[in-house]
Design an enzyme around this catalytic site. Structure first.
Site, PDB file in Angstrom:
ATOM      1  N   LEU A   1      -5.119   4.538   0.064  1.00  0.00           N
ATOM      2  CA  LEU A   1      -4.745   4.004  -1.248  1.00  0.00           C
ATOM      3  C   LEU A   1      -3.397   4.585  -1.625  1.00  0.00           C
ATOM      4  CD1 LEU A   1      -5.319   2.511  -3.913  1.00  0.00           C
ATOM      5  CD2 LEU A   1      -6.662   4.504  -4.646  1.00  0.00           C
TER       6      LEU A   1
ATOM      7  N   GLY B   1       2.036   2.874  -6.649  1.00  0.00           N
ATOM      8  CA  GLY B   1       3.444   2.483  -6.739  1.00  0.00           C
ATOM      9  C   GLY B   1       3.929   1.813  -5.469  1.00  0.00           C
TER      10      GLY B   1
ATOM     11  N   SER C   1       4.677  -1.383  -4.871  1.00  0.00           N
ATOM     12  CA  SER C   1       5.322  -2.689  -5.004  1.00  0.00           C
ATOM     13  C   SER C   1       6.709  -2.720  -4.380  1.00  0.00           C
ATOM     14  CB  SER C   1       5.410  -3.085  -6.485  1.00  0.00           C
ATOM     15  OG  SER C   1       6.183  -2.133  -7.208  1.00  0.00           O
ATOM     16  N   SER C   2       7.339  -1.541  -4.210  1.00  0.00           N
ATOM     17  CA  SER C   2       8.690  -1.492  -3.658  1.00  0.00           C
ATOM     18  C   SER C   2       8.994  -0.066  -3.204  1.00  0.00           C
ATOM     19  CB  SER C   2       9.725  -1.935  -4.714  1.00  0.00           C
ATOM     20  OG  SER C   2       9.722  -1.035  -5.817  1.00  0.00           O
ATOM     21  N   GLY C   3      10.170   0.104  -2.614  1.00  0.00           N
ATOM     22  CA  GLY C   3      10.666   1.434  -2.293  1.00  0.00           C
ATOM     23  C   GLY C   3       9.766   2.239  -1.382  1.00  0.00           C
ATOM     24  N   ILE C   4       9.679   3.541  -1.664  1.00  0.00           N
ATOM     25  CA  ILE C   4       8.910   4.451  -0.825  1.00  0.00           C
ATOM     26  C   ILE C   4       7.457   4.009  -0.724  1.00  0.00           C
ATOM     27  CG2 ILE C   4       8.003   6.805  -0.682  1.00  0.00           C
ATOM     28  CD1 ILE C   4      10.629   7.795  -1.875  1.00  0.00           C
ATOM     29  N   GLY C   5       6.873   3.586  -1.833  1.00  0.00           N
ATOM     30  CA  GLY C   5       5.469   3.197  -1.832  1.00  0.00           C
ATOM     31  C   GLY C   5       5.179   2.035  -0.912  1.00  0.00           C
TER      32      GLY C   5
ATOM     33  N   SER D   1       9.629  16.249  -4.181  1.00  0.00           N
ATOM     34  CA  SER D   1      11.080  16.158  -4.091  1.00  0.00           C
ATOM     35  C   SER D   1      11.633  17.547  -3.812  1.00  0.00           C
ATOM     36  CB  SER D   1      11.649  15.618  -5.413  1.00  0.00           C
ATOM     37  OG  SER D   1      13.065  15.734  -5.440  1.00  0.00           O
TER      38      SER D   1
ATOM     39  N   TYR E   1      12.560  15.667 -14.819  1.00  0.00           N
ATOM     40  CA  TYR E   1      12.112  15.168 -13.520  1.00  0.00           C
ATOM     41  C   TYR E   1      11.837  16.351 -12.598  1.00  0.00           C
ATOM     42  CZ  TYR E   1      12.063  12.578  -9.116  1.00  0.00           C
ATOM     43  OH  TYR E   1      11.700  12.053  -7.903  1.00  0.00           O
TER      44      TYR E   1
END
Length: 271
Positions: A10, A13, A15-19, A133, A146
């Site tokens: 599972l 996030g 939908s795009s990028g790293i995920g 990060s 962040y």
């Protein structure tokens, strides 16, 4: 390898990028993959089942976990990827904005983790991978909140790993440096901008614009996620990419004043 040999993953996030790239990499490695997004999305052409989940909503988190368990019977791997960026002076964000950021970047991770742990404990098996990060172990001028959330993820993940190891569950953090889409696509601006920070903020924005075209591709992070998910003896921390490894070594071995000057130079601040 069939989709059941590796297990069920599972990815938040996704939908795009790293995920998205991570979900695709896990699918290729043999996992049955469920991805989440805040808005409805069709399943991907390469077999990733997309479900709706807002990690700041307890009911939404519980619902998506129950949906995966209903469809697949188990969750072997949770990848906590959903997150937001925030660039600006620390003084420029209201407490409410900081709370909203932490609600996604830290408490969203906690909600998802708490929701999957019971089923993992019952089965006596599981992996939880949190996308952190390098800003989780170094300071970040004009990204204080962040960075603070990523520092919190580091402490939370390592502590949790000690707690759940008795149930054959392991927790790891992935530590990339600059990755395309992290800040430029998922970033928000301070809600109380001050003229005194205009110049410095503009310099940092310019830094990100310069760095992002040369930054690591999401696939670099995805490959490390697959490694962490499948290592027989997983580590608590994995750097992702050449720059992240160099920063980690510099932080560990360079004298503090040298590291300080290097960081200020990187962020285009007076040395």
């Amino acid at each position: 390898m069939s989709e059941t040999e590796r297990g069920v993953a599972l990815v938040t996030g996704a939908s795009s990028g790293i995920g998205l790239v991570t979900a695709q990499a896990l699918r290729r490695d043999g996992y049955r993959v469920f991805g989440t997004s805040r808005k409805p999305m069709p399943d991907t052409a390469d077999g990733i089942t997309m479900l709706i989940c807002d990690v700041i909503d307890d009911a939404s988190v519980q619902s998506v976990v129950e949906e995966v368990l209903s469809r697949a019977g188990r969750i072997d791997l949770l990848v906590n990827n959903a997150g937001l960026g925030l660039i600006g002076g620390a003084e420029e964000s209201s407490v409410a904005q900081v709370q909203a950021l932490f609600d996604v970047n830290l408490f969203g991770v906690i909600r998802m983790t708490n929701a999957v742990l019971p089923s993992m404990r019952r089965r006596g098996k599981g992996r939880i991978i949190n996308i952190g990060s390098v800003l989780g172990f170094i300071p970040a001028p004009y990204a204080a909140y962040y960075s603070a959330a990523k520092h919190a993820i580091e402490g939370y993940s390592e502590s949790l790993d000690h707690e759940v190891r008795a149930f054959n569950i392991r927790v790891s953090v992935i530590e990339p440096a600059f990755v395309r889409t992290v800040f430029d696509q998922n970033g928000i601006k301070p809600d109380s901008m001050l003229n005194e920070y205009d110049r410095a903020r503009a310099d940092v924005d310019a830094l990100f614009r310069d760095v992002m075209p040369k930054a690591d591709l999401p696939a670099v992070v995805a490959d490390v996620v697959v490694k962490a998910a499948t290592d027989a003896r997983p580590r608590r921390r994995y750097t992702a990419g050449k720059a992240a490894k160099q920063i980690s070594l510099l932080r560990r071995f360079a004298p503090a004043d040298i590291f300080d000057k290097s960081l200020r130079k990187q962020f285009r601040l007076p040395v």
